[in-house]
Scaffold this active site. Structure first.
Site, PDB file in Angstrom:
ATOM      1  N   CYS A  98      39.507  40.042  41.357  1.00 40.80           N
ATOM      2  CA  CYS A  98      39.580  41.333  41.490  1.00 40.80           C
ATOM      3  C   CYS A  98      39.266  41.609  42.966  1.00 40.80           C
ATOM      4  O   CYS A  98      40.122  42.499  43.493  1.00 40.80           O
ATOM      5  CB  CYS A  98      38.637  42.115  40.741  1.00 40.80           C
ATOM      6  SG  CYS A  98      36.901  41.812  40.997  1.00 40.80           S
ATOM      7  N   HIS A 155      32.891  44.413  39.663  1.00 40.52           N
ATOM      8  CA  HIS A 155      34.444  44.743  39.786  1.00 40.52           C
ATOM      9  C   HIS A 155      34.767  45.516  41.216  1.00 40.52           C
ATOM     10  O   HIS A 155      34.114  46.153  41.612  1.00 40.52           O
ATOM     11  CB  HIS A 155      35.104  45.247  38.816  1.00 40.52           C
ATOM     12  CG  HIS A 155      36.480  45.232  38.521  1.00 40.52           C
ATOM     13  ND1 HIS A 155      37.197  44.075  38.282  1.00 40.52           N
ATOM     14  CD2 HIS A 155      37.191  46.388  38.508  1.00 40.52           C
ATOM     15  CE1 HIS A 155      38.528  44.397  38.404  1.00 40.52           C
ATOM     16  NE2 HIS A 155      38.493  45.895  38.365  1.00 40.52           N
ATOM     17  N   ASP A 200      42.768  50.202  38.688  1.00 44.71           N
ATOM     18  CA  ASP A 200      42.256  49.007  38.459  1.00 44.71           C
ATOM     19  C   ASP A 200      43.222  47.743  38.276  1.00 44.71           C
ATOM     20  O   ASP A 200      44.676  47.818  38.078  1.00 44.71           O
ATOM     21  CB  ASP A 200      42.000  48.965  36.823  1.00 44.71           C
ATOM     22  CG  ASP A 200      40.840  48.049  36.538  1.00 44.71           C
ATOM     23  OD1 ASP A 200      40.820  46.992  37.176  1.00 44.71           O
ATOM     24  OD2 ASP A 200      40.268  48.200  35.556  1.00 44.71           O
TER      25      ASP A 200
END
Length: 166
Positions: free
Chosen positions: A32, A141, A159
């Site tokens: 991520c 994240h 995202d």
């Protein structure tokens, strides 16, 4: 759609089109951070200094100059300091703001400054957050912020984890 239109009309989507144009999902569950960095660097138009695929010069996760060995990133992901280091190693002027040293008001001022850019977008903003605090699976994240609706106090987080989508 309504919230997006409202935020756009109120000037809270100033960085959206540049960052959305570079939307990239992470290649690996632990990537991520690198995927978010790739989106931000490409949205800023930074030159990686080498070819991605001839003749294009574009950042990809595999091309990032790193402060962390690739096998460690694949195994563990990256932490906040490593994220900042990788951004800087790849030409970004990264400024780090930690939650424990930044008030909510200061954070929202930074968000508003980036998301209200009216003409040439020269800054992007990303967040590092705990998924579990939002009732999601997983924990740490990174993802870019694509916009802000000030009146509703809503952030658009782009995202990078495609496997988390419903």
């Amino acid at each position: 759609k309504t919230v997006f239109r409202e935020a756009l009309a109120r000037g809270g989507m100033g960085n959206y089109f540049e960052i959305a144009e570079q939307f990239h999902t992470q290649n690996d569950p632990a990537y991520c951070g690198p995927a978010t960095i790739v989106m931000a660097l490409n949205a800023l138009g930074l030159d990686p200094g080498r070819m991605w695929k001839a003749p294009w010069r574009w950042f990809s996760e595999e091309m990032l100059m790193s402060c962390v060995p690739p096998e460690a990133v694949k195994r563990d992901g990256i932490n906040f300091d490593e994220f900042v280091c990788i951004c800087r190693a790849n030409g970004a002027e990264a400024k780090a703001y930690r939650a424990d040293a930044t008030t909510k008001e200061q954070f929202l001022r930074h968000v508003e400054a980036v998301t209200s850019q009216a003409s040439e977008v020269d800054t992007q903003i990303v967040v590092s957050y705990s998924r579990s605090s939002l009732g999601q699976t997983g924990d740490g994240h990174f993802s870019p912020i694509g916009g802000y609706h000030k009146e509703r106090q809503l952030l658009l987080i782009l995202d990078v984890a495609r496997f988390k989508y419903p």
